[in-house]
Design an enzyme around this catalytic site. Structure first.
Site, PDB file in Angstrom:
ATOM      1  N   HIS A 139     -65.713  39.156  43.477  1.00 27.10           N
ATOM      2  CA  HIS A 139     -66.366  37.857  43.670  1.00 27.10           C
ATOM      3  C   HIS A 139     -67.497  37.576  42.677  1.00 27.10           C
ATOM      4  O   HIS A 139     -68.350  36.731  42.951  1.00 27.10           O
ATOM      5  CB  HIS A 139     -66.937  37.729  45.096  1.00 27.10           C
ATOM      6  CG  HIS A 139     -65.900  37.519  46.162  1.00 27.10           C
ATOM      7  ND1 HIS A 139     -65.132  38.549  46.665  1.00 27.10           N
ATOM      8  CD2 HIS A 139     -65.519  36.412  46.847  1.00 27.10           C
ATOM      9  CE1 HIS A 139     -64.333  38.073  47.604  1.00 27.10           C
ATOM     10  NE2 HIS A 139     -64.533  36.793  47.729  1.00 27.10           N
ATOM     11  N   GLY A 195     -60.695  36.774  41.809  1.00 20.65           N
ATOM     12  CA  GLY A 195     -59.872  36.741  43.020  1.00 20.65           C
ATOM     13  C   GLY A 195     -60.176  35.541  43.902  1.00 20.65           C
ATOM     14  O   GLY A 195     -59.343  35.167  44.724  1.00 20.65           O
ATOM     15  N   HIS A 196     -61.336  34.970  43.749  1.00 16.76           N
ATOM     16  CA  HIS A 196     -61.700  33.786  44.546  1.00 16.76           C
ATOM     17  C   HIS A 196     -62.071  32.649  43.609  1.00 16.76           C
ATOM     18  O   HIS A 196     -63.149  32.637  43.041  1.00 16.76           O
ATOM     19  CB  HIS A 196     -62.870  34.099  45.474  1.00 16.76           C
ATOM     20  CG  HIS A 196     -63.007  33.125  46.606  1.00 16.76           C
ATOM     21  ND1 HIS A 196     -62.907  31.763  46.453  1.00 16.76           N
ATOM     22  CD2 HIS A 196     -63.212  33.323  47.935  1.00 16.76           C
ATOM     23  CE1 HIS A 196     -63.065  31.169  47.626  1.00 16.76           C
ATOM     24  NE2 HIS A 196     -63.244  32.090  48.537  1.00 16.76           N
ATOM     25  N   HIS A 200     -54.758  31.997  50.754  1.00 15.63           N
ATOM     26  CA  HIS A 200     -56.087  31.807  51.344  1.00 15.63           C
ATOM     27  C   HIS A 200     -56.525  30.354  51.153  1.00 15.63           C
ATOM     28  O   HIS A 200     -56.592  29.845  50.037  1.00 15.63           O
ATOM     29  CB  HIS A 200     -57.048  32.759  50.634  1.00 15.63           C
ATOM     30  CG  HIS A 200     -58.412  32.817  51.215  1.00 15.63           C
ATOM     31  ND1 HIS A 200     -59.422  31.962  50.865  1.00 15.63           N
ATOM     32  CD2 HIS A 200     -58.945  33.657  52.139  1.00 15.63           C
ATOM     33  CE1 HIS A 200     -60.516  32.268  51.523  1.00 15.63           C
ATOM     34  NE2 HIS A 200     -60.257  33.304  52.317  1.00 15.63           N
ATOM     35  N   GLU A 255     -56.492  34.408  56.418  1.00 12.63           N
ATOM     36  CA  GLU A 255     -57.210  33.130  56.301  1.00 12.63           C
ATOM     37  C   GLU A 255     -56.424  32.139  55.452  1.00 12.63           C
ATOM     38  O   GLU A 255     -56.997  31.359  54.690  1.00 12.63           O
ATOM     39  CB  GLU A 255     -58.602  33.353  55.687  1.00 12.63           C
ATOM     40  CG  GLU A 255     -59.405  34.423  56.416  1.00 12.63           C
ATOM     41  CD  GLU A 255     -60.840  34.552  55.907  1.00 12.63           C
ATOM     42  OE1 GLU A 255     -61.753  34.448  56.714  1.00 12.63           O
ATOM     43  OE2 GLU A 255     -61.021  34.754  54.688  1.00 12.63           O
ATOM     44  N   GLU A 259     -60.574  27.202  58.974  1.00 14.77           N
ATOM     45  CA  GLU A 259     -61.924  27.642  58.637  1.00 14.77           C
ATOM     46  C   GLU A 259     -62.795  26.462  58.231  1.00 14.77           C
ATOM     47  O   GLU A 259     -62.358  25.567  57.504  1.00 14.77           O
ATOM     48  CB  GLU A 259     -61.847  28.668  57.488  1.00 14.77           C
ATOM     49  CG  GLU A 259     -63.206  29.242  57.145  1.00 14.77           C
ATOM     50  CD  GLU A 259     -63.173  30.246  55.992  1.00 14.77           C
ATOM     51  OE1 GLU A 259     -62.087  30.789  55.705  1.00 14.77           O
ATOM     52  OE2 GLU A 259     -64.241  30.467  55.395  1.00 14.77           O
ATOM     53  N   CYS A 284     -65.103  26.358  56.086  1.00 11.39           N
ATOM     54  CA  CYS A 284     -65.194  26.272  54.624  1.00 11.39           C
ATOM     55  C   CYS A 284     -63.959  25.606  54.022  1.00 11.39           C
ATOM     56  O   CYS A 284     -64.059  24.939  52.988  1.00 11.39           O
ATOM     57  CB  CYS A 284     -65.363  27.656  54.009  1.00 11.39           C
ATOM     58  SG  CYS A 284     -67.003  28.344  54.289  1.00 11.39           S
ATOM     59  N   CYS A 297     -70.224  32.417  55.164  1.00  9.21           N
ATOM     60  CA  CYS A 297     -70.005  31.358  54.200  1.00  9.21           C
ATOM     61  C   CYS A 297     -70.111  29.967  54.809  1.00  9.21           C
ATOM     62  O   CYS A 297     -70.464  29.004  54.127  1.00  9.21           O
ATOM     63  CB  CYS A 297     -68.635  31.526  53.550  1.00  9.21           C
ATOM     64  SG  CYS A 297     -67.333  31.947  54.715  1.00  9.21           S
ATOM     65  N   CYS A 298     -69.761  29.843  56.089  1.00 11.69           N
ATOM     66  CA  CYS A 298     -69.609  28.511  56.665  1.00 11.69           C
ATOM     67  C   CYS A 298     -70.927  27.768  56.891  1.00 11.69           C
ATOM     68  O   CYS A 298     -71.020  26.582  56.548  1.00 11.69           O
ATOM     69  CB  CYS A 298     -68.795  28.594  57.951  1.00 11.69           C
ATOM     70  SG  CYS A 298     -67.098  29.154  57.659  1.00 11.69           S
TER      71      CYS A 298
END
Lengths: 632, 632
Positions: B133, B182-183, B243, B295, B311, B313, B394-395
């Site tokens: 990340h 990866g994100h 995801h 997710e 989610e 997010c 994160c949310c």
């Protein structure tokens, strides 16, 4: 332990008390039919397949390798042990002595044995009880040792297992580490070793582990402590919850402890959990576990067919639990669930050729997948088709040991006589009784029992009449030709049998519609077909015009009929290929008009256990009905 | 880049081309109503709440702490940056200078900045692109920097962000590491920094990242490479997959790149993916992502309400994507989805008091939960009630930044005039136009637009007529009092407006039944209620006699009606408390008889966003109908 019961029959479970006495692999031979075919493939192909894969991915080599050369996940040892157990039960198979030697040499002087922990450069012993699986691995080692004791006589593997068990008692007994393993399994294994050796301390340790669990000694993980049943003591729980395999192994161990210690309260607690789990948390196939995320039971009635996890290992564990409850209580409902689970999950996992396996057993496959590569580990439990091996490969060896010991699940004895629980072509010889069972079950419902040898006094032959026969007529014909209707539960014939006597049971295996409890939201408005113990499914390879299974609607006002080759033909409709078209947004006004009718068609259904043997396909067990109302 | 567009309005997204021009937070003020209340709580409570929690759990302290004192998951830095972004957009909030100083001091001379990697005792920089990340964290840092540039003028945070972006270009540009994160998240951030600074190289780097993805440069994880969209190049994909947050951030970045480079093919690919995702993979609430395990999006039509992940997010990311597509194309369907998502997911996550949040937003809660402790991190995304903070949190910061910049989503301008996309009490001043919007939307459907200032020539006021109004009548009244029916899409009034002119829009917000596409198996045989943009639900606290929501059956042949305080009363039946009783096995013959009718009752429904604010409850959005046929 009341007595040393060494010399018990060749069985995985040998309770010293309980309603029924199991018959051993030396007393029951499966001679043909559904299970004989699968056992033959298992013995001649799958055992070697598992050994070769474990050789290839390095798990066998871990016993003796350097720390940095160790391969596989932290529980890889357990699969080696499960394979050794399977090999031990199988009378034809030579258990590989060099492997057993390597394991024995690897064992530390104090009995500790694990390839992933405890050496310089590894995490210390027992530094991660929650996830390390050390006690879990001992459990499978001990089960392999018990299999060796019973099937082959005490040998090196059994000695290794006993040393490990002694180490466990010394390390986790009173005054030792007050912990439990994140994955139950040691409990049932220790009880069986106590039974096989007469050593009380193994039983005591198992009882201690069962009572220790549920007090929050393990860390609270993301999934919650219910994941490893550490949320509630076994005696207080009302339903199985958390990781399905963990929950079922623990319950099996608790039954074993309860039976050996005469703990009726503990036994009743597990029966209660089994009842609610079967009533609310079990798939039509007998499969258990509806969450992919944590491989766990869902809440009551959360049984999505398309996201069914229904792990193969959970089905193995469920049969283990049901078998123990059957032995303890004699109640046929436990054999009913075992039958359903064996035919629809255990039998579904391996491919016809015994070289690939389902890990998860979905009840609805929406996308045609692609064949997993034949020569690579599958990184995923969820594959569209059976895979030859997995990064976590617990299921193939669990299927292998279950098929190897399967004859042990067919029949039991008690002081009154002999009980048949599962129907297969078989020869059974125990005490003064010898009989042969002849049947094409489950393709056909006739089961013939021929008495070859009998004591010269009356005794009782008991036959389970499956719960699935409810509402239809099963017929029992006695040696005199007298016929009577029998009903789900147990049918008995008590008489002075003579050699040559034949008893015939005719079970009504015609296909029938099955509807779900309305609280199972995920399958509202659908029905399934069952024929005898077999659950059926629609598979896209059987549909015309390249359709996928979502084109199928069935009409439960008309009965399904037998088709050729164990198929069933269900009345219904097929939507045109490609229909319906997408709307930009899939939610809209309630439309009181009937949706356009599809093409009327007989829908060919196949036994669920046979799906995905003909290449990539889509599949569903629960079929929407042709209900004209609304958009659904 | 065509030009340096520094000095663009105070907006999160400032495309240099496209159909519509966004209006800034300096041009749109939300003055009252639904969103003003939430923005007030966000500004006065939630921002401090997030800062205090991150102080407490050590994430703020990571900037400057020793390696062994670092706290939180590998992406903890990103939440600090998201909070700084939220604070920057909020004109009233003082961005904490010592924190920005600490971050600036922590940055390495070459621009590298991450508290989890790269120091002695940590994993090396970029040694785990799949899961580390690092680029994701830069993305959020850069978005915070852009917010500072636009809302506060270039300052220390913006400098840190630019240094990081320069480092990324130097490290991952041509000739550098040929990898992606990866994100996804860096892509959209770099484009915005290019827009805010006029630096072409940031855009080039973003385009490179977008094109590099989908070629399998990341390892194949358990979930498959689709998890991080590395299975297929963006241009080739036909649907969002893997995801959900990753997929949506990537799509947003791809739109940004496409718009700035004039890449129509890339834009069309994302629009196509959005279309299929909305048609097949989106919940009624606008929520996205149906798998808890990874997710991720499920297969088409896999939208289980009880295991909805949805989610928070992902809803934030979905609004980001829809907003970009709206600016690029001007098509109201993108604002339709944004409205649905804002009212039903973004608004659902925070509690009324702004101190707790939903991470996952289920559409069916079966068990009454217990209140999460107010003073502990929740280890789980799936909590029965809103939790104050999460181990992965994160949310809350994503909701905070979305509420802070929400006025930016209300309106746009173009050469013809001004477009209203979302309805709220607001004052809008841009160019020569000033107007006030007055409304109680979504409680009521009347929206009044009063012109306070206008250029002395004709222009066009455009109003989105929401797709949910389909089948009912929306009315538009022009300044002369002339009324006309308007239809979903865009309604326009072009005229020479005068100060004092009033335009009135009356949207039909009466409650209505909604049925799902028959391919969404998980909600077959149920209906839901929507009122205006709001999805409704049944919550157990509104049912008599301590019933749970599974007692509810509704009758869609009778229309639901408005109740007091934004409730809806739906005609239906209530099963007796505790009914039905368990059968031992929940599958059985199809029963053609009608199930026993429940007690006829008006079922009180509440807006979904308001659920779980009155203590533990059960809840469901999709309600089974009183269909008398079969067991379902």
């Amino acid at each position: 332990m009341k007595e040393n019961i060494m010399g018990s029959p060749v069985v995985p479970v040998a309770p010293s008390r309980g309603r029924l006495r199991p018959l051993g692999l030396d007393e029951v031979r499966v001679t043909g039919g559904f299970w004989a075919r699968r056992r033959h493939v298992n013995a001649t192909v799958s055992l070697d397949h598992c050994r070769d894969w474990m050789e290839r991915v390095g798990w066998l080599g871990n016993f003796g390798s350097a720390v940095e050369a160790r391969r596989g996940r932290e529980f890889a040892d357990s699969d080696v042990y499960k394979l050794l157990e399977a090999m031990s039960w199988d009378g034809e198979y030579d258990v590989p002595a060099p492997l057993v030697e390597a394991i024995a040499s690897f064992q530390e002087p104090d009995g500790y044995l694990n390839t992933a922990f405890g050496r310089p450069g590894q995490q210390p012993r027992y530094s991660d009880l929650a996830w390390g699986h050390e006690l879990y691995c001992y459990g499978h080692l001990i089960q392999a040792g018990v299999a060796q004791i019973r099937a082959r006589g005490e040998g090196e593997l059994a000695k290794v297992a006993r040393r490990a068990a002694d180490h466990v008692c010394a390390t986790f007994g009173p005054g030792g580490i007050e912990g439990v393993c994140g994955h139950p399994e040691i409990e049932t294994a220790l009880v069986e070793l106590a039974r096989a050796t007469g050593e009380q301390r193994y039983l005591d340790q198992a009882a201690l582990f069962v009572d220790r669990r549920g007090h929050g000694t393990l860390a609270d993980p993301e999934f919650g402590r219910a994941y490893y049943q550490d949320d509630l003591p076994v005696r207080q729980a009302t339903v199985l919850r958390g990781h399905a395999v963990r929950a079922l192994y623990l319950a099996a161990g608790a039954v074993d402890v309860a039976v050996e210690t005469g703990d009726e309260e503990l036994l009743a607690a597990v029966v209660r959990q089994w009842e609610r789990t079967v009533a609310r948390r079990t798939y039509l196939t007998g499969g258990m576990g509806s969450h992919h995320r944590d491989e766990s039971f869902g809440d009551d009635y959360v049984l999505p067919p398309d996201r069914a996890y229904s792990e193969t290992c959970a089905s193995v564990a469920s049969v283990m639990l049901s078998w123990r409850l059957l032995l303890a209580t004699g109640e046929p409902r436990f054999a009913d669930l075992a039958e359903r689970t064996l035919f629809n999950v255990v039998a579904t996992s391996p491919s016809d050729d015994g070289r690939s396996f389902f890990y998860a057993n979905t009840l609805h496959r929406r996308r045609r997948g692609t064949l997993p590569p034949a020569d690579a580990e599958s990184p995923r439990a969820e594959s569209s088709l059976r895979a030859p091996w997995f990064a976590v490969s617990c299921c193939p060896t669990n299927v292998a040991r279950t098929l190897a010991l399967l004859p042990g699940y067919l029949a039991t004895a008690d002081d009154q006589g002999l009980q048949l629980h599962q129907y297969a072509d078989a020869e059974i010889t125990t005490g003064g009784i010898a009989l042969r069972v002849g049947t094409d079950y489950p393709s056909h419902g006739r089961v013939t029992v021929r008495i070859d040898r009998t004591p010269d006094h009356p005794w009782t032959l008991s036959l389970r009449i499956p719960a699935w026969a409810q509402g239809d007529t099963a017929l029992l014909t006695d040696p005199d030709g007298a016929r009577r209707a029998v009903h789900p539960g147990t049918a008995e014939i008590t008489r002075h049998f003579r050699p040559g006597d034949e008893i015939r049971l005719d079970l009504p295996v015609s296909p029938r519609w099955i509807a779900p409890d309305p609280r199972i939201d995920a399958v509202r408005g659908t029905v399934a077909v069952q024929r005898g113990p077999l659950v059926y499914c629609s598979e896209s390879v059987d549909l015309p015009g390249g359709r996928d299974v979502d084109a199928v609607r069935v009409d439960p006002s008309v009965e399904p009929a037998d088709g050729p080759d164990d198929t069933v033909v269900a009345p219904g409709e097929l939507a045109a290929p490609g229909a319906p078209h997408d709307a930009p947004w899939p939610y809209g006004p309630v439309d009181p008009a009937a949706p356009p009718a599809g093409e009327r068609s007989g829908i060919v259904l196949v036994p669920y256990h046979s799906w995905a043997n003909r290449g990539p396909s889509t599949m569903r067990v629960w079929l929407p009905t042709t209900d004209p109302r609304g958009r659904s």
